[in-house]
Design a protein around this motif. Structure first.
Motif, PDB file in Angstrom:
ATOM      1  N   ALA A 161       0.861  -1.199   0.000  1.00 15.58           N
ATOM      2  CA  ALA A 161       0.000   0.000   0.000  1.00 15.58           C
ATOM      3  C   ALA A 161       0.889   1.238   0.000  1.00 15.58           C
ATOM      4  O   ALA A 161       2.115   1.147   0.117  1.00 15.58           O
ATOM      5  N   ASN A 162       0.267   2.379  -0.118  1.00 12.09           N
ATOM      6  CA  ASN A 162       0.990   3.649  -0.119  1.00 12.09           C
ATOM      7  C   ASN A 162       0.437   4.597   0.934  1.00 12.09           C
ATOM      8  O   ASN A 162      -0.706   4.441   1.387  1.00 12.09           O
ATOM      9  N   VAL A 163       1.234   5.587   1.272  1.00 12.26           N
ATOM     10  CA  VAL A 163       0.786   6.614   2.223  1.00 12.26           C
ATOM     11  C   VAL A 163      -0.346   7.442   1.611  1.00 12.26           C
ATOM     12  O   VAL A 163      -1.373   7.655   2.249  1.00 12.26           O
ATOM     13  N   VAL A 164      -0.162   7.900   0.387  1.00 15.35           N
ATOM     14  CA  VAL A 164      -1.280   8.567  -0.299  1.00 15.35           C
ATOM     15  C   VAL A 164      -1.768   7.680  -1.443  1.00 15.35           C
ATOM     16  O   VAL A 164      -0.984   7.019  -2.107  1.00 15.35           O
ATOM     17  N   LYS A 165      -3.075   7.674  -1.625  1.00 14.29           N
ATOM     18  CA  LYS A 165      -3.688   6.721  -2.560  1.00 14.29           C
ATOM     19  C   LYS A 165      -3.847   7.289  -3.974  1.00 14.29           C
ATOM     20  O   LYS A 165      -4.289   6.583  -4.858  1.00 14.29           O
ATOM     21  N   CYS A 166      -3.563   8.573  -4.131  1.00 15.01           N
ATOM     22  CA  CYS A 166      -3.697   9.171  -5.462  1.00 15.01           C
ATOM     23  C   CYS A 166      -2.374   9.810  -5.882  1.00 15.01           C
ATOM     24  O   CYS A 166      -1.638  10.329  -5.038  1.00 15.01           O
ATOM     25  N   ARG A 167      -2.128   9.789  -7.185  1.00 11.36           N
ATOM     26  CA  ARG A 167      -0.836  10.255  -7.701  1.00 11.36           C
ATOM     27  C   ARG A 167      -0.655  11.763  -7.549  1.00 11.36           C
ATOM     28  O   ARG A 167      -1.477  12.546  -8.059  1.00 11.36           O
ATOM     29  N   PRO A 168       0.414  12.192  -6.889  1.00  9.30           N
ATOM     30  CA  PRO A 168       0.701  13.626  -6.870  1.00  9.30           C
ATOM     31  C   PRO A 168       1.136  14.065  -8.264  1.00  9.30           C
ATOM     32  O   PRO A 168       1.848  13.326  -8.955  1.00  9.30           O
ATOM     33  N   PRO A 169       0.705  15.266  -8.711  1.00 16.53           N
ATOM     34  CA  PRO A 169       1.037  15.720 -10.075  1.00 16.53           C
ATOM     35  C   PRO A 169       2.543  15.728 -10.313  1.00 16.53           C
ATOM     36  O   PRO A 169       3.310  16.149  -9.436  1.00 16.53           O
ATOM     37  N   GLU A 170       2.927  15.252 -11.474  1.00 18.69           N
ATOM     38  CA  GLU A 170       4.352  15.185 -11.873  1.00 18.69           C
ATOM     39  C   GLU A 170       5.202  14.436 -10.846  1.00 18.69           C
ATOM     40  O   GLU A 170       6.385  14.718 -10.696  1.00 18.69           O
ATOM     41  N   ASN A 171       4.579  13.552 -10.110  1.00 15.33           N
ATOM     42  CA  ASN A 171       5.286  12.762  -9.080  1.00 15.33           C
ATOM     43  C   ASN A 171       5.952  13.621  -8.006  1.00 15.33           C
ATOM     44  O   ASN A 171       6.963  13.221  -7.436  1.00 15.33           O
ATOM     45  N   GLU A 196      -2.183  16.467   2.499  1.00 17.21           N
ATOM     46  CA  GLU A 196      -2.629  15.318   1.686  1.00 17.21           C
ATOM     47  C   GLU A 196      -2.371  14.014   2.448  1.00 17.21           C
ATOM     48  O   GLU A 196      -3.216  13.116   2.471  1.00 17.21           O
ATOM     49  N   ILE A 197      -1.217  13.961   3.081  1.00 15.67           N
ATOM     50  CA  ILE A 197      -0.877  12.767   3.870  1.00 15.67           C
ATOM     51  C   ILE A 197      -1.867  12.628   5.028  1.00 15.67           C
ATOM     52  O   ILE A 197      -2.394  11.549   5.292  1.00 15.67           O
ATOM     53  N   GLU A 198      -2.150  13.751   5.660  1.00 15.19           N
ATOM     54  CA  GLU A 198      -3.058  13.721   6.819  1.00 15.19           C
ATOM     55  C   GLU A 198      -4.469  13.238   6.423  1.00 15.19           C
ATOM     56  O   GLU A 198      -5.091  12.451   7.137  1.00 15.19           O
ATOM     57  N   SER A 199      -4.925  13.699   5.247  1.00 13.17           N
ATOM     58  CA  SER A 199      -6.265  13.271   4.796  1.00 13.17           C
ATOM     59  C   SER A 199      -6.320  11.779   4.522  1.00 13.17           C
ATOM     60  O   SER A 199      -7.332  11.133   4.750  1.00 13.17           O
ATOM     61  N   LYS A 223       2.681  -8.995  10.962  1.00 15.03           N
ATOM     62  CA  LYS A 223       3.713  -9.220  11.992  1.00 15.03           C
ATOM     63  C   LYS A 223       4.868  -8.233  11.823  1.00 15.03           C
ATOM     64  O   LYS A 223       5.692  -8.075  12.718  1.00 15.03           O
ATOM     65  N   ALA A 224       4.947  -7.629  10.656  1.00 13.14           N
ATOM     66  CA  ALA A 224       5.994  -6.627  10.406  1.00 13.14           C
ATOM     67  C   ALA A 224       5.589  -5.731   9.242  1.00 13.14           C
ATOM     68  O   ALA A 224       4.805  -6.123   8.373  1.00 13.14           O
ATOM     69  N   ILE A 225       6.151  -4.518   9.285  1.00 17.02           N
ATOM     70  CA  ILE A 225       5.894  -3.535   8.222  1.00 17.02           C
ATOM     71  C   ILE A 225       7.253  -3.062   7.701  1.00 17.02           C
ATOM     72  O   ILE A 225       8.164  -2.813   8.504  1.00 17.02           O
ATOM     73  N   ILE A 226       7.376  -2.950   6.389  1.00 17.78           N
ATOM     74  CA  ILE A 226       8.579  -2.335   5.821  1.00 17.78           C
ATOM     75  C   ILE A 226       8.156  -1.031   5.152  1.00 17.78           C
ATOM     76  O   ILE A 226       7.281  -1.023   4.278  1.00 17.78           O
ATOM     77  N   CYS A 227       8.752   0.067   5.615  1.00 19.44           N
ATOM     78  CA  CYS A 227       8.452   1.386   5.043  1.00 19.44           C
ATOM     79  C   CYS A 227       9.502   1.724   4.000  1.00 19.44           C
ATOM     80  O   CYS A 227      10.700   1.712   4.293  1.00 19.44           O
ATOM     81  N   LEU A 228       9.038   2.015   2.801  1.00 21.13           N
ATOM     82  CA  LEU A 228       9.935   2.272   1.687  1.00 21.13           C
ATOM     83  C   LEU A 228      10.116   3.778   1.513  1.00 21.13           C
ATOM     84  O   LEU A 228       9.214   4.458   1.001  1.00 21.13           O
ATOM     85  N   THR A 286       5.913   8.989   8.154  1.00 23.51           N
ATOM     86  CA  THR A 286       4.474   9.001   8.434  1.00 23.51           C
ATOM     87  C   THR A 286       4.102   7.892   9.414  1.00 23.51           C
ATOM     88  O   THR A 286       3.403   8.129  10.400  1.00 23.51           O
ATOM     89  N   VAL A 287       4.567   6.686   9.132  1.00 22.63           N
ATOM     90  CA  VAL A 287       4.174   5.547   9.977  1.00 22.63           C
ATOM     91  C   VAL A 287       4.793   5.677  11.373  1.00 22.63           C
ATOM     92  O   VAL A 287       4.158   5.346  12.379  1.00 22.63           O
ATOM     93  N   LEU A 288       6.016   6.172  11.426  1.00 30.23           N
ATOM     94  CA  LEU A 288       6.681   6.266  12.739  1.00 30.23           C
ATOM     95  C   LEU A 288       6.401   7.599  13.437  1.00 30.23           C
ATOM     96  O   LEU A 288       6.796   7.783  14.597  1.00 30.23           O
ATOM     97  N   GLY A 289       5.751   8.514  12.733  1.00 26.75           N
ATOM     98  CA  GLY A 289       5.410   9.805  13.343  1.00 26.75           C
ATOM     99  C   GLY A 289       6.640  10.590  13.747  1.00 26.75           C
ATOM    100  O   GLY A 289       6.744  11.075  14.878  1.00 26.75           O
ATOM    101  N   THR A 290       7.578  10.717  12.825  1.00 21.12           N
ATOM    102  CA  THR A 290       8.823  11.412  13.119  1.00 21.12           C
ATOM    103  C   THR A 290       9.238  12.258  11.912  1.00 21.12           C
ATOM    104  O   THR A 290       8.713  12.052  10.803  1.00 21.12           O
TER     105      THR A 290
END
Ligand code: URA
Length: 224
Positions: free
Chosen positions: A121-131, A138-141, A156-161, A168-172
């Motif tokens: 999955a991704n942090v945001v579900k829609c493509r930001p313009p021009e990547n 947007e992340i907060e929404s 049992k585990a998450i890998i953040c890419l 975002t996931v670690l809140g830092t």
């Protein structure tokens, strides 16, 4: 400790009560047993996707072709989280299907999994313009959707890419260079931040570090 006779009598009383109330059949218990539980994770993800619908919570909805919800096994022990869909993902409606995605698939397979055994999955579900990078609002929404996906799957585990997923996931706000390789935690789940596959395409030497990071995750999964 009730005797067998008492249990049978109670069951009989209950059935007679149902009969009296006009109940014609009693469905098999839901939520018990492995099959029912697995089914319910799949259903809950489907329900979440339906709830998100044609989301207009942020400006990214304007430029998208498809909302990219997530893909994989609802029972996955391992979840990968990226930043947001790129061009290929926006067109296909599936995360990590472009060049970076092909490299991610190789990483998954090197870990001994098939791509369809994990969840992506991704942090945001829609493509930001021009990547471009996703904006904080947007992340907060979008974050409640990712949180719900994780809660349903219960990996049992998450890998953040990459930076955005890790922060975002670690809140830092720590940089990815500091975060990578160090196991963090989200809601009791071990979280490994590592480099994004797109970064690896530009910096192939960093693959060694990513391999070290995923090996730490493999150790956790073996014990789980
Ligand atoms: N990069 C990401 O972060 N996510 C994708 O789905 C594709 C590329």
């Amino acid at each position: 400790m009730p005797t067998i006779q008492k249990i049978l009598r109670d069951v009989q009383n209950l059935l007679e009560y149902h009969q009296l109330m006009g109940v014609k059949e009693i469905p098999a218990a839901k939520g018990k047993g492995r099959k029912a539980k697995e089914g319910s994770k799949e259903m809950r993800l489907k329900e979440l996707r339906e709830k998100i619908g044609d989301c207009k919570l942020c400006r990214l909805c304007k430029g998208r072709t498809n909302l990219v919800f997530g893909v994989g096994n609802p029972q996955a022990k391992l979840v990968f989280i990226g930043e947001g869909p790129g061009r290929d993902e926006d067109i296909k409606g599936e995360p990590f299907v472009g060049r970076a995605g092909q490299l991610l698939t190789k990483i998954i397979e090197a870990m001994g999994f098939k791509r369809n055994e994990v969840y992506i999955a991704n942090v945001v579900k829609c493509r930001p313009p021009e990547n471009r990078n996703p904006e904080p609002d947007e992340i907060e929404s979008c974050l409640p959707f990712l949180k719900e996906q994780i809660a349903v799957i219960g990996p049992k585990a998450i890998i953040c890419l990459g930076k955005f997923a890790a922060q975002t996931v670690l809140g830092t706000v720590e940089p990815i260079t500091r975060l990578r390789g160090n196991m963090g935690e989200y809601d009791g789940i071990p979280v490994m931040p590592t480099y994004h596959p797109a970064y690896l395409l530009r910096n192939p030497d960093a693959k060694k570090q990513v391999w070290e990071d995923v090996q730490k995750v493999m150790k956790i999964l073996k014990k789980a």
